[in-house]
Write a protein that holds these residues in place. Structure first.
Motif, PDB file in Angstrom:
ATOM      1  N   PHE A  14       0.875  -1.256   0.045  1.00 10.55           N
ATOM      2  CA  PHE A  14      -0.124   0.056   0.006  1.00 10.55           C
ATOM      3  C   PHE A  14       0.960   1.244  -0.046  1.00 10.55           C
ATOM      4  O   PHE A  14       0.528   2.324  -0.554  1.00 10.55           O
ATOM      5  CB  PHE A  14      -0.832   0.062   1.233  1.00 10.55           C
ATOM      6  CG  PHE A  14      -1.679   1.384   1.371  1.00 10.55           C
ATOM      7  CD1 PHE A  14      -2.903   1.409   0.481  1.00 10.55           C
ATOM      8  CD2 PHE A  14      -1.325   2.291   2.035  1.00 10.55           C
ATOM      9  CE1 PHE A  14      -3.605   2.594   0.667  1.00 10.55           C
ATOM     10  CE2 PHE A  14      -2.169   3.432   2.087  1.00 10.55           C
ATOM     11  CZ  PHE A  14      -3.107   3.672   1.515  1.00 10.55           C
TER      12      PHE A  14
ATOM     13  N   HIS B 134       2.246   2.009  -3.283  1.00 13.62           N
ATOM     14  CA  HIS B 134       1.116   2.333  -4.124  1.00 13.62           C
ATOM     15  C   HIS B 134       0.887   3.778  -3.863  1.00 13.62           C
ATOM     16  O   HIS B 134       0.733   4.741  -4.772  1.00 13.62           O
ATOM     17  CB  HIS B 134      -0.249   1.563  -4.014  1.00 13.62           C
ATOM     18  CG  HIS B 134      -1.322   2.102  -4.818  1.00 13.62           C
ATOM     19  ND1 HIS B 134      -2.184   3.001  -4.713  1.00 13.62           N
ATOM     20  CD2 HIS B 134      -1.879   1.365  -5.932  1.00 13.62           C
ATOM     21  CE1 HIS B 134      -2.902   3.094  -5.736  1.00 13.62           C
ATOM     22  NE2 HIS B 134      -3.003   1.969  -6.458  1.00 13.62           N
ATOM     23  N   GLN B 135       1.109   4.279  -2.791  1.00 15.55           N
ATOM     24  CA  GLN B 135       0.698   5.851  -2.221  1.00 15.55           C
ATOM     25  C   GLN B 135       1.942   6.713  -2.935  1.00 15.55           C
ATOM     26  O   GLN B 135       1.553   7.716  -2.994  1.00 15.55           O
ATOM     27  CB  GLN B 135       0.892   5.853  -0.701  1.00 15.55           C
ATOM     28  CG  GLN B 135      -0.386   5.498  -0.138  1.00 15.55           C
ATOM     29  CD  GLN B 135      -1.582   6.101  -0.065  1.00 15.55           C
ATOM     30  OE1 GLN B 135      -2.434   5.874  -1.107  1.00 15.55           O
ATOM     31  NE2 GLN B 135      -1.971   7.198   0.519  1.00 15.55           N
TER      32      GLN B 135
ATOM     33  N   ALA C  17      -5.605  -1.255  -3.244  1.00 18.67           N
ATOM     34  CA  ALA C  17      -4.509  -0.691  -3.724  1.00 18.67           C
ATOM     35  C   ALA C  17      -3.226  -1.447  -3.605  1.00 18.67           C
ATOM     36  O   ALA C  17      -2.154  -1.473  -4.439  1.00 18.67           O
ATOM     37  CB  ALA C  17      -4.129   0.676  -2.848  1.00 18.67           C
TER      38      ALA C  17
ATOM     39  N   GLU D 261      -3.169  -3.873  -6.365  1.00 23.29           N
ATOM     40  CA  GLU D 261      -2.845  -3.218  -7.602  1.00 23.29           C
ATOM     41  C   GLU D 261      -1.528  -2.893  -7.708  1.00 23.29           C
ATOM     42  O   GLU D 261      -1.019  -2.833  -8.893  1.00 23.29           O
ATOM     43  CB  GLU D 261      -3.644  -1.819  -7.610  1.00 23.29           C
ATOM     44  CG  GLU D 261      -3.495  -0.863  -9.024  1.00 23.29           C
ATOM     45  CD  GLU D 261      -4.634   0.019  -8.864  1.00 23.29           C
ATOM     46  OE1 GLU D 261      -4.070   1.082  -9.709  1.00 23.29           O
ATOM     47  OE2 GLU D 261      -5.622   0.266  -8.270  1.00 23.29           O
ATOM     48  N   GLU D 262      -0.910  -2.570  -6.718  1.00 16.41           N
ATOM     49  CA  GLU D 262       0.719  -2.453  -6.694  1.00 16.41           C
ATOM     50  C   GLU D 262       1.322  -3.804  -6.914  1.00 16.41           C
ATOM     51  O   GLU D 262       2.364  -3.796  -7.722  1.00 16.41           O
ATOM     52  CB  GLU D 262       1.035  -1.749  -5.475  1.00 16.41           C
ATOM     53  CG  GLU D 262       2.644  -1.478  -5.377  1.00 16.41           C
ATOM     54  CD  GLU D 262       2.934  -0.512  -6.378  1.00 16.41           C
ATOM     55  OE1 GLU D 262       4.126  -0.320  -6.743  1.00 16.41           O
ATOM     56  OE2 GLU D 262       2.244   0.585  -6.722  1.00 16.41           O
TER      57      GLU D 262
END
Length: 301
Positions: free
Chosen positions: A197, A200-201, A253, A256-257
């Motif tokens: 996460f 992803h950020q 997320a 997704e990453e």
């Protein structure tokens, strides 16, 4: 939500530049999500930041008409509803957001009185707050924002620090993600989901969990005194609706990453949602509040 709120009125002054996506870019946050998080946000914000704000504005030049507060990325206006009733004296809030529906909601739901009963007024300015123009903060007493720093780039944070220190006004920037999460009971996959996460950020050059460190450096390099306080969400059974939505977004997320997490993350999310629904899950999502106190301009000491 097309047509749900006001558009820019004839002659209205735009004080922020838009990113390349332009003003028709889809809104980033749903009002339902902002409503879910307003209570936990209010409980999390560090009240230690307020004492310097109560003392400092009296010494700033040109503040005889009361406080002028610019709320960047105001969303539904939760910062104003939290802060305005905690400060004395007349206040004028300038609400910035690119979503006209959220601006309309924020203006309608804004508080009307300060802690001492003084009047609070509001105006709205539509635009993306990621890049302030040089005149955006003219006459400002305070700049506020919630959950903003971590969705900015280093360049945008530098521009924000330039604008605030150039105007000589404090900045109270709350609820930036810190990159740490604690779930009880623990699960072996917690650390991997957190790491994914956080990665992803940082996509697209956004700062994510590095935002507060970068902002501290930017403001300090410009002569500001910077204070950072923890402001964690503490989510239990009473916040189950927020926890559910946060979990879905957090795990989504992460996958997704790192798509290789897929099957394990699906099991993880299913088990976490079940524990949440049963009232057995506790979550601490760590955030930080940053208060930057620049040197006053105009000769004030």
């Amino acid at each position: 939500m097309a047509g749900a709120g006001p558009v820019v009125r004839p002659g209205e002054r735009a004080t922020v530049r838009l990113r390349d996506g332009g003003p028709e870019e889809a809104p980033r946050y749903a009002p339902e999500w902002l409503q879910l998080r307003e209570g936990p946000d209010a409980a999390a914000r560090a009240t230690q930041s307020l004492d310097p704000l109560r003392i400092r504005p009296a010494g700033l030049p040109g503040r005889t008409g009361g406080l002028v507060v610019h709320d960047l990325g105001c969303g539904t206006g939760s910062m104003g509803r939290w802060l305005a009733p905690r400060l004395d004296g007349p206040q004028h809030w300038v609400l910035h957001d690119r979503d006209p529906y959220l601006l309309h909601f924020a203006a309608v739901a804004a508080p009307r009185s300060a802690a001492d009963g003084s009047r609070v007024t509001v105006e709205t300015r539509r635009g993306d707050v990621s890049r302030l123009t040089p005149d955006a903060l003219a006459g400002a007493s305070l700049v506020t924002a919630s959950a903003l720093l971590d969705v900015l780039t280093a360049e945008e944070v530098t521009a924000l620090a330039d604008a605030c220190t150039g105007a000589g006004c404090p900045a109270l920037l709350t609820l930036s993600v810190a990159g740490r999460v604690e779930l009880t009971p623990a699960d072996p996959l917690d650390a991997e989901i957190t790491e994914a996460f956080n990665a992803h950020q940082r996509r697209g050059g956004l700062l994510g969990p590095d935002a507060v460190t970068v902002a501290c450096e930017a403001f300090s390099e410009r002569g500001a005194t910077v204070r950072v306080h923890p402001s964690p969400w503490r989510l239990g059974p009473a916040e189950a609706a927020l926890t559910e939505q946060w979990l879905r977004g957090w795990v989504g997320a992460a996958v997704e990453e790192r798509p290789e997490l897929g099957d394990r993350a699906e099991r993880y999310l299913r088990d976490r949602l079940a524990a949440c629904a049963a009232g057995e899950l506790r979550v601490v999502v760590h955030h930080s509040d940053l208060l930057a106190l620049p040197r006053p301009t105009g000769g004030a000491s």
